[in-house]
Design a protein around this motif. Structure first.
Motif, PDB file in Angstrom:
ATOM      1  N   GLU A  25      25.340  54.442  44.303  1.00  0.00           N
ATOM      2  CA  GLU A  25      26.110  53.220  44.484  1.00  0.00           C
ATOM      3  C   GLU A  25      25.677  52.656  45.829  1.00  0.00           C
ATOM      4  O   GLU A  25      25.625  53.377  46.828  1.00  0.00           O
ATOM      5  CB  GLU A  25      27.611  53.515  44.490  1.00  0.00           C
ATOM      6  N   SER A  55      27.845  45.968  38.305  1.00  0.00           N
ATOM      7  CA  SER A  55      28.922  46.206  37.351  1.00  0.00           C
ATOM      8  C   SER A  55      30.111  45.370  37.826  1.00  0.00           C
ATOM      9  O   SER A  55      30.742  45.687  38.838  1.00  0.00           O
ATOM     10  CB  SER A  55      29.266  47.690  37.320  1.00  0.00           C
ATOM     11  N   GLY A  57      33.739  43.734  38.199  1.00  0.00           N
ATOM     12  CA  GLY A  57      35.103  44.233  38.083  1.00  0.00           C
ATOM     13  C   GLY A  57      35.836  43.590  36.917  1.00  0.00           C
ATOM     14  O   GLY A  57      35.592  42.435  36.568  1.00  0.00           O
ATOM     15  N   LYS A  58      36.731  44.349  36.305  1.00  0.00           N
ATOM     16  CA  LYS A  58      37.477  43.871  35.144  1.00  0.00           C
ATOM     17  C   LYS A  58      38.965  43.819  35.464  1.00  0.00           C
ATOM     18  O   LYS A  58      39.468  44.594  36.274  1.00  0.00           O
ATOM     19  CB  LYS A  58      37.258  44.812  33.956  1.00  0.00           C
ATOM     20  N   SER A  59      39.685  42.917  34.782  1.00  0.00           N
ATOM     21  CA  SER A  59      41.128  42.834  34.928  1.00  0.00           C
ATOM     22  C   SER A  59      41.780  43.951  34.121  1.00  0.00           C
ATOM     23  O   SER A  59      41.378  44.229  32.992  1.00  0.00           O
ATOM     24  CB  SER A  59      41.642  41.487  34.437  1.00  0.00           C
ATOM     25  N   LYS A  60      42.768  44.591  34.715  1.00  0.00           N
ATOM     26  CA  LYS A  60      43.494  45.675  34.058  1.00  0.00           C
ATOM     27  C   LYS A  60      44.983  45.381  34.156  1.00  0.00           C
ATOM     28  O   LYS A  60      45.453  44.807  35.129  1.00  0.00           O
ATOM     29  CB  LYS A  60      43.212  47.014  34.743  1.00  0.00           C
ATOM     30  N   LYS A  72      42.764  44.462  39.362  1.00  0.00           N
ATOM     31  CA  LYS A  72      41.358  44.290  39.041  1.00  0.00           C
ATOM     32  C   LYS A  72      40.568  45.456  39.620  1.00  0.00           C
ATOM     33  O   LYS A  72      40.849  45.896  40.739  1.00  0.00           O
ATOM     34  CB  LYS A  72      40.855  42.963  39.618  1.00  0.00           C
ATOM     35  N   THR A  73      39.592  45.952  38.859  1.00  0.00           N
ATOM     36  CA  THR A  73      38.722  47.007  39.369  1.00  0.00           C
ATOM     37  C   THR A  73      37.656  46.380  40.262  1.00  0.00           C
ATOM     38  O   THR A  73      37.385  45.188  40.185  1.00  0.00           O
ATOM     39  CB  THR A  73      38.047  47.782  38.220  1.00  0.00           C
ATOM     40  N   SER A  74      37.058  47.187  41.098  1.00  0.00           N
ATOM     41  CA  SER A  74      36.074  46.690  42.054  1.00  0.00           C
ATOM     42  C   SER A  74      34.730  46.400  41.397  1.00  0.00           C
ATOM     43  O   SER A  74      34.330  47.065  40.445  1.00  0.00           O
ATOM     44  CB  SER A  74      35.856  47.713  43.165  1.00  0.00           C
ATOM     45  N   THR A  75      34.019  45.426  41.933  1.00  0.00           N
ATOM     46  CA  THR A  75      32.640  45.163  41.538  1.00  0.00           C
ATOM     47  C   THR A  75      31.748  46.096  42.357  1.00  0.00           C
ATOM     48  O   THR A  75      31.908  46.207  43.568  1.00  0.00           O
ATOM     49  CB  THR A  75      32.267  43.704  41.826  1.00  0.00           C
TER      50      THR A  75
END
Length: 95
Positions: A25, A55, A57-60, A72-75
């Motif tokens: 990463e 990758s 980040g996506k909303s959760k 939201k998850t991290s990019t």
């Protein structure tokens, strides 16, 4: 801030270690040249190629105590490093 954040240790990446490929990463602003120089300096190996991917980040959302909690998850940015044949990176610290 350093270019390399942490090694990515998954089953798929560990299997590619035998082919001389390792995943890290990296910083979102790092480019391939900076990543190559950082790996060569830190591990003392010759890097043949660097492949990068982002990758997003996506909303959760989930429920907690009867209420919806959203976030939201991290990019992150990943780099797949291919080292020269016969060389290896010791990620696990084995002697």
């Amino acid at each position: 801030m350093s270019v390399l954040k942490r090694p990515i240790i998954t089953e798929k990446v560990t299997a590619q270690g035998g082919q001389g490929k390792y995943a890290f990463e990296v910083s979102l602003t790092a480019n391939k040249v900076e990543i190559k120089k950082a790996v060569e300096k830190l591990f003392g190996v010759t890097v043949e190629s660097v492949h990068t991917m982002r990758s997003i980040g996506k909303s959760k959302s989930r429920t907690s105590g009867g209420k919806f909690v959203t976030g939201k998850t991290s990019t992150i940015k990943k780099a797949i490093i291919t080292v020269a044949e016969g060389e290896a990176i010791d990620i696990y610290g084995e002697a």
